[in-house]
Design a protein around this motif. Structure first.
Motif, mmCIF file in Angstrom:
data_model
loop_
_atom_site.group_PDB
_atom_site.id
_atom_site.type_symbol
_atom_site.label_atom_id
_atom_site.label_comp_id
_atom_site.label_asym_id
_atom_site.label_seq_id
_atom_site.Cartn_x
_atom_site.Cartn_y
_atom_site.Cartn_z
ATOM 1 N N ALA A 206 0.621 -1.082 0.183
ATOM 2 C CA ALA A 206 -0.111 -0.086 0.174
ATOM 3 C C ALA A 206 0.885 1.024 -0.012
ATOM 4 O O ALA A 206 0.532 2.411 -0.631
ATOM 5 N N HIS A 207 2.012 0.795 0.267
ATOM 6 C CA HIS A 207 3.009 2.661 1.079
ATOM 7 C C HIS A 207 3.401 2.552 -0.877
ATOM 8 O O HIS A 207 3.616 3.907 -1.197
ATOM 9 N N LEU A 208 3.991 1.472 -1.297
ATOM 10 C CA LEU A 208 4.877 1.253 -2.058
ATOM 11 C C LEU A 208 3.760 1.581 -3.518
ATOM 12 O O LEU A 208 3.921 3.050 -4.255
ATOM 13 N N ALA A 209 2.419 1.637 -3.672
ATOM 14 C CA ALA A 209 1.158 2.004 -4.451
ATOM 15 C C ALA A 209 1.331 3.444 -4.253
ATOM 16 O O ALA A 209 1.370 4.344 -5.249
ATOM 17 N N SER A 210 1.790 4.101 -3.193
ATOM 18 C CA SER A 210 0.955 5.386 -2.889
ATOM 19 C C SER A 210 2.376 6.378 -3.014
ATOM 20 O O SER A 210 2.048 6.613 -3.317
ATOM 21 N N GLU A 211 3.380 5.373 -2.913
ATOM 22 C CA GLU A 211 4.325 6.332 -2.986
ATOM 23 C C GLU A 211 4.832 6.617 -4.372
ATOM 24 O O GLU A 211 5.038 7.555 -5.314
ATOM 25 N N VAL A 212 4.356 5.683 -5.687
ATOM 26 C CA VAL A 212 4.550 5.897 -7.033
ATOM 27 C C VAL A 212 4.136 6.170 -7.452
ATOM 28 O O VAL A 212 3.519 7.405 -8.249
ATOM 29 N N MET A 213 1.660 6.659 -6.933
ATOM 30 C CA MET A 213 0.633 7.176 -7.551
ATOM 31 C C MET A 213 0.933 9.008 -7.143
ATOM 32 O O MET A 213 0.761 9.767 -8.035
ATOM 33 N N ASN A 214 1.792 9.309 -5.676
ATOM 34 C CA ASN A 214 2.214 10.609 -5.197
ATOM 35 C C ASN A 214 3.134 10.979 -6.679
ATOM 36 O O ASN A 214 3.466 12.025 -6.768
ATOM 37 N N GLY A 215 4.491 9.762 -6.302
ATOM 38 C CA GLY A 215 5.406 11.062 -7.103
ATOM 39 C C GLY A 215 5.681 10.557 -8.600
ATOM 40 O O GLY A 215 5.309 11.627 -9.408
ATOM 41 N N LYS A 216 5.320 9.282 -8.978
ATOM 42 C CA LYS A 216 6.067 9.487 -10.818
ATOM 43 C C LYS A 216 4.570 9.557 -11.036
ATOM 44 O O LYS A 216 4.832 10.450 -12.139
ATOM 45 N N ALA A 217 3.436 9.723 -10.910
ATOM 46 C CA ALA A 217 2.823 9.558 -11.673
ATOM 47 C C ALA A 217 1.484 10.844 -11.366
ATOM 48 O O ALA A 217 0.762 11.831 -12.163
ATOM 49 N N ARG A 218 2.171 11.600 -10.169
ATOM 50 C CA ARG A 218 2.021 12.929 -9.815
ATOM 51 C C ARG A 218 -0.057 13.374 -9.438
ATOM 52 O O ARG A 218 -0.527 13.892 -9.945
ATOM 53 N N ILE A 219 -0.560 11.805 -8.993
ATOM 54 C CA ILE A 219 -1.857 11.839 -8.601
ATOM 55 C C ILE A 219 -1.750 11.655 -7.518
ATOM 56 O O ILE A 219 -1.585 10.895 -6.584
ATOM 57 N N ARG A 220 -2.329 12.675 -6.447
ATOM 58 C CA ARG A 220 -2.098 12.534 -5.403
ATOM 59 C C ARG A 220 -3.138 11.215 -4.972
ATOM 60 O O ARG A 220 -4.489 11.292 -5.006
ATOM 61 N N THR A 221 -2.331 10.384 -4.124
ATOM 62 C CA THR A 221 -3.559 8.921 -3.982
ATOM 63 C C THR A 221 -2.730 9.154 -1.668
ATOM 64 O O THR A 221 -2.339 9.473 -1.485
ATOM 65 N N ILE A 222 -3.782 8.127 -1.780
ATOM 66 C CA ILE A 222 -4.360 7.754 0.228
ATOM 67 C C ILE A 222 -4.639 6.479 -0.034
ATOM 68 O O ILE A 222 -5.106 5.487 -0.934
ATOM 69 N N ILE A 223 -4.112 6.056 1.855
ATOM 70 C CA ILE A 223 -4.699 4.712 1.668
ATOM 71 C C ILE A 223 -5.610 4.747 2.003
ATOM 72 O O ILE A 223 -6.258 5.349 3.114
ATOM 73 N N SER A 224 -6.617 3.515 1.798
ATOM 74 C CA SER A 224 -8.023 3.018 2.492
ATOM 75 C C SER A 224 -7.983 3.492 3.831
ATOM 76 O O SER A 224 -7.396 3.183 4.784
ATOM 77 N N GLY A 225 -8.709 4.652 4.391
ATOM 78 C CA GLY A 225 -8.809 5.213 6.179
ATOM 79 C C GLY A 225 -8.191 5.382 6.775
ATOM 80 O O GLY A 225 -8.089 6.058 7.769
ATOM 81 N N GLN A 226 -6.766 5.808 5.909
ATOM 82 C CA GLN A 226 -5.557 7.165 6.030
ATOM 83 C C GLN A 226 -6.107 8.408 6.194
ATOM 84 O O GLN A 226 -6.753 9.083 5.045
ATOM 85 N N GLY A 227 -6.211 8.737 7.409
ATOM 86 C CA GLY A 227 -6.736 9.924 7.755
ATOM 87 C C GLY A 227 -8.487 10.735 7.275
ATOM 88 O O GLY A 227 -9.024 11.705 7.208
ATOM 89 N N ASP A 228 -9.386 9.431 7.307
ATOM 90 C CA ASP A 228 -10.360 9.209 7.267
ATOM 91 C C ASP A 228 -10.854 9.089 8.924
ATOM 92 O O ASP A 228 -11.041 8.336 9.262
ATOM 93 N N ALA A 229 -12.362 10.282 9.172
ATOM 94 C CA ALA A 229 -13.244 9.723 10.602
ATOM 95 C C ALA A 229 -13.971 9.036 10.184
ATOM 96 O O ALA A 229 -14.537 8.394 11.188
ATOM 97 N N GLY A 230 -14.204 8.360 9.059
ATOM 98 C CA GLY A 230 -15.165 7.975 8.275
ATOM 99 C C GLY A 230 -16.725 8.721 8.760
ATOM 100 O O GLY A 230 -16.520 9.973 8.718
#
Length: 237
Positions: A206-230
């Motif tokens: 999950a962290h690798l996919a997020s880093e790649v999307m945020n970095g190389k693809a420059r698409i802001r990406t979050i991991i499910s449940g990360q930073g959400d109160a629900g």
């Protein structure tokens, strides 16, 4: 057919809190959303913006956050416009809040245009959509526990404990369209170790996919449940 909502007392109370906000404070919320770069993607980020605008009263910002995310989700699920949602709310208020006076309704009418602008803001739509995608599954895990039991081994006459066995049970509690469910699964030591490794592997991916999307693809990406109160839809049709 006109949109009609049914509201419970808690929902009425939360709408009363929004009703009593000065309209200019809600206008400041939209202005703040326009200034934030990058725009919020999680409920925590959106909540922080609301908290900065609305001040120290965390209950007010939490209520506004809950309502706008819930109503924005309702817009998409029911294919409604913000105006339709607000008309449905007004119907629900008239049907469920007999204590509202004419002055109360006039105050609601003064905040309604600003509330509509917030509901129509792209940042609110984006946060609500990201939250829905995180939990758009048939079943949602509510709790997972591994229970360790010590089971005695008795002698033939059951007069002495000769040995003991440690066993494991994976207990899952989850919600679905038919309510809450649970299941218990027996595990051995190898199963527990395998499960631990799979969980650690899932987090690494999950962290690798997020880093790649945020970095190389420059698409802001979050991991499910990360930073959400629900979140959940808070209005019934």
């Amino acid at each position: 057919m006109a949109t009609q909502f049914r509201l419970n007392p808690r929902q009425i109370h939360e709408l009363e809190v929004i009703r009593d906000l000065p309209p200019e404070r809600l206008a400041e919320v939209c202005a703040a959303l326009n200034r934030v770069v990058p725009p919020p993607l999680t409920t925590n980020e959106l909540g922080s913006i609301l908290g900065e605008v609305l001040g120290a009263d965390s209950e007010v910002s939490e209520i506004l956050l809950k309502q706008v995310v819930s109503l924005a989700s309702l817009e998409r699920h029911q294919d409604l416009a913000a105006g339709d949602v607000l008309r449905g709310l007004l119907y629900g208020i008239r049907a469920s809040a007999p204590s509202w006076t004419q002055d109360d309704f006039e105050r609601w009418q003064t905040v309604e245009p600003e509330l509509r602008r917030i509901l129509e803001h792209p940042s609110v739509w984006r946060v609500s959509k990201a939250l829905d995608l995180s939990y758009d599954f048939a079943y949602l895990l509510q709790e997972a526990r591994v229970v360790s039991d010590i089971r005695p081994v008795f002698d033939r006459e059951a007069t002495e404990i000769e040995a003991a066995v440690v066993s494991f049970t994976l207990r899952l509690r989850y919600d679905g369209v038919n309510g809450e469910h649970g299941v218990s699964v027996a595990m051995n030591e190898s199963d527990v170790k395998d499960l631990l490794q799979e969980c650690q592997r899932a987090l690494r991916k999950a962290h690798l996919a997020s880093e790649v999307m945020n970095g190389k693809a420059r698409i802001r990406t979050i991991i499910s449940g990360q930073g959400d109160a629900g979140g959940e839809n808070d209005v019934d049709r």
